[in-house]
Design an enzyme around this catalytic site. Sequence first.
Site, PDB file in Angstrom:
ATOM      1  N   PHE A 168      -4.348 -16.536   1.874  1.00 32.38           N
ATOM      2  CA  PHE A 168      -4.464 -17.838   2.583  1.00 32.38           C
ATOM      3  C   PHE A 168      -5.483 -17.462   3.582  1.00 32.38           C
ATOM      4  O   PHE A 168      -6.138 -18.446   4.212  1.00 32.38           O
ATOM      5  CB  PHE A 168      -3.179 -18.239   3.412  1.00 32.38           C
ATOM      6  CG  PHE A 168      -2.127 -18.556   2.334  1.00 32.38           C
ATOM      7  CD1 PHE A 168      -2.023 -19.608   1.605  1.00 32.38           C
ATOM      8  CD2 PHE A 168      -1.020 -17.743   2.267  1.00 32.38           C
ATOM      9  CE1 PHE A 168      -1.139 -20.016   0.778  1.00 32.38           C
ATOM     10  CE2 PHE A 168      -0.059 -17.876   1.533  1.00 32.38           C
ATOM     11  CZ  PHE A 168      -0.105 -19.249   0.559  1.00 32.38           C
ATOM     12  N   ASP A 171       7.196  -6.006  11.742  1.00 35.89           N
ATOM     13  CA  ASP A 171       6.230  -4.963  11.979  1.00 35.89           C
ATOM     14  C   ASP A 171       6.154  -4.632  13.344  1.00 35.89           C
ATOM     15  O   ASP A 171       5.595  -5.514  14.213  1.00 35.89           O
ATOM     16  CB  ASP A 171       4.877  -5.066  11.268  1.00 35.89           C
ATOM     17  CG  ASP A 171       4.189  -3.947  11.209  1.00 35.89           C
ATOM     18  OD1 ASP A 171       4.111  -2.874  12.003  1.00 35.89           O
ATOM     19  OD2 ASP A 171       3.663  -3.730   9.984  1.00 35.89           O
ATOM     20  N   THR A 213       2.634  -2.085   5.018  1.00 32.70           N
ATOM     21  CA  THR A 213       3.753  -2.284   4.898  1.00 32.70           C
ATOM     22  C   THR A 213       3.922  -3.163   3.248  1.00 32.70           C
ATOM     23  O   THR A 213       4.798  -2.841   2.466  1.00 32.70           O
ATOM     24  CB  THR A 213       4.610  -3.140   5.785  1.00 32.70           C
ATOM     25  OG1 THR A 213       4.330  -2.413   7.020  1.00 32.70           O
ATOM     26  CG2 THR A 213       5.925  -3.571   5.535  1.00 32.70           C
ATOM     27  N   SER A 248       2.787   2.595  10.009  1.00 32.61           N
ATOM     28  CA  SER A 248       3.779   1.692   9.091  1.00 32.61           C
ATOM     29  C   SER A 248       3.681   2.117   7.553  1.00 32.61           C
ATOM     30  O   SER A 248       4.562   1.839   6.901  1.00 32.61           O
ATOM     31  CB  SER A 248       2.860   0.191   9.259  1.00 32.61           C
ATOM     32  OG  SER A 248       3.360  -0.342  10.157  1.00 32.61           O
ATOM     33  N   HIS A 263      -2.199  -4.304   3.170  1.00 32.13           N
ATOM     34  CA  HIS A 263      -1.867  -3.421   4.274  1.00 32.13           C
ATOM     35  C   HIS A 263      -0.637  -2.738   3.945  1.00 32.13           C
ATOM     36  O   HIS A 263       0.046  -2.943   3.181  1.00 32.13           O
ATOM     37  CB  HIS A 263      -1.516  -4.523   5.511  1.00 32.13           C
ATOM     38  CG  HIS A 263      -2.158  -4.182   6.932  1.00 32.13           C
ATOM     39  ND1 HIS A 263      -1.236  -3.886   7.795  1.00 32.13           N
ATOM     40  CD2 HIS A 263      -3.133  -3.507   7.299  1.00 32.13           C
ATOM     41  CE1 HIS A 263      -1.871  -3.388   9.142  1.00 32.13           C
ATOM     42  NE2 HIS A 263      -3.202  -3.026   8.639  1.00 32.13           N
ATOM     43  N   HIS A 297       1.864   2.757  18.790  1.00 32.05           N
ATOM     44  CA  HIS A 297       3.268   2.622  18.554  1.00 32.05           C
ATOM     45  C   HIS A 297       4.260   3.381  19.223  1.00 32.05           C
ATOM     46  O   HIS A 297       3.875   4.500  19.855  1.00 32.05           O
ATOM     47  CB  HIS A 297       3.521   3.232  16.727  1.00 32.05           C
ATOM     48  CG  HIS A 297       2.859   2.396  15.827  1.00 32.05           C
ATOM     49  ND1 HIS A 297       3.009   2.744  14.652  1.00 32.05           N
ATOM     50  CD2 HIS A 297       2.208   1.204  16.078  1.00 32.05           C
ATOM     51  CE1 HIS A 297       2.208   1.838  13.773  1.00 32.05           C
ATOM     52  NE2 HIS A 297       1.703   1.002  14.687  1.00 32.05           N
TER      53      HIS A 297
END
Length: 532
Positions: free
Chosen positions: A309, A88, A200, A138, A198, A489
């Site tokens: 996690f 990403d 992606t 993204s 998220h 970006h």
Amino acid sequence: MPHIPQEDDWTQPFSCQLTRFKDRVVTAMVLAFAMPALFALPVAAQDAQPSVGSIDSWMREGQAAVADRLATPRIEHRAKNVILFVGDGMGISTLTAGRIYDGQMRGNSGEENLLSFEHFPYTALVKTYNVDAQVADSAGTASALNTGVKTRIGVINTAPEAVQNVCPKDEYRLMPLAHYAERIGMATGIVSTARLTHATPAAVYAVSPSRGWENDTHIPDAAKEAGCRDIAQQIVDNMGGNGLEVALGGGRDQFLPTDGSQHGTGKRQDGRNIVAEWLARDPAARFVADRQALTSIDPAVTGPLLGLFTSSHMSYELDRQAVAKTDGTPSDEPDLATMTETAIRHLSRNPDGFYLMVEGGRIDHAHHGGNAQRALADTVALSRAVTKALEMVDINETLILVTADHSHVFTMAGYPRRGNPILGLVRPAGPKGASKRLEMAGDGKPYTTLGYHNGPGAVRGERPRLSEEEVLAPDFRQQALIPTHSETHGGEDVALFGIGPWAHLVRGTMEQNVIFHIMDHALGLRERAGMQ
């Protein structure tokens, strides 16, 4: 000097070439793992004096490179598996700086180095714009990768005719590649260092007119009444088959209720426990929340595997390594290579093959923060994950693609001498570089090789005098021109690397949605699903 291939490197059978390729990459990456730390350039790298080579050596290397390209055979039978790696925000400048950073971590000058996937035989440039945005986000780019259709900015898998934040008509809901794969009995999975909700990773399994609708609290009441669902709850959909077999990453809060459960407390106000719903899918389903639990999983007796996690995004690789070193024990969080290994081991049990998308999600976040060192460390972590995949699969039956969803306004400039620390201050090339003196800008102060066009590192007022110690520190933000809260970006093309069946379709300059069609063609996917 870089390795100079010998003539017999390129005259072996293709299976031998693949073995030699994998051995070279794996050996290089094992050496990288042996380095003591990711967060400080070794002294050797700072003082590297690389050989300039000779006419003969450069000529022989160039000839060998041409011979390599001439000898590379095409694999044109149907692929069994596809693995799509997405860095990403991993634009071209990030790749260049990342390979130098990786090489300097091992005491080399760095410029001659290659990341694992840069050894792949086929490359292309990819145009990343969204249908309504010159510089993409993204959500739109991941949608193009997973559905074969370019979309608007900020949406997950909705057609270009649909608008943001409005529940799409059925005909405007795009079907991602994993859904086709599930319909023909393939296994499917996602791995990410970002939240699994998220943009992606969400594009693998979900449809949403807004990337921001990660849990139920984010969706307006009108949208709920119109039938829109949040992204997190869609992770347990069957997708036309039996649903995702593996999902590993961050974002635990998006899946758990606010009033708490045996799996923790989250942000959901609808009372749903998506982790419990995942476990209810199959008696053999498992949920893991730390590295030790993940590495203890026995794929032979484990059903659908969900690993969450962290409460939000997982740690940057630089910080994960730092935690591991404070008391000599490993971090509670697995690294990207370990998650990739577990996913492939799990998915490979399916005799009908698998589709796996692996995202190095925090490259992007470090760039947004104007912090090059963390971005480069996560780029190297993605390279290691690709190496792990190469160790585990047969390239004759597995197509591996590595790309980025978009770039960043990240620059590498200033005429530094070869071997100059990539994170350091510029020391000039040529005769002036022999003194190792710092190059000075027009204000009489030194400057770094790496910088940003915009971002939080922008200087207001007089530019401070930078020191080598300061710029090599993990938290240093490279200087930027335009002050913005978050670096943005970039709109330039990104790279695509391919190896395996039909990888030779990776060539030229292509629209981003074509990557889906390469994967579809390699698997014969939509044709086999009866939906072409």
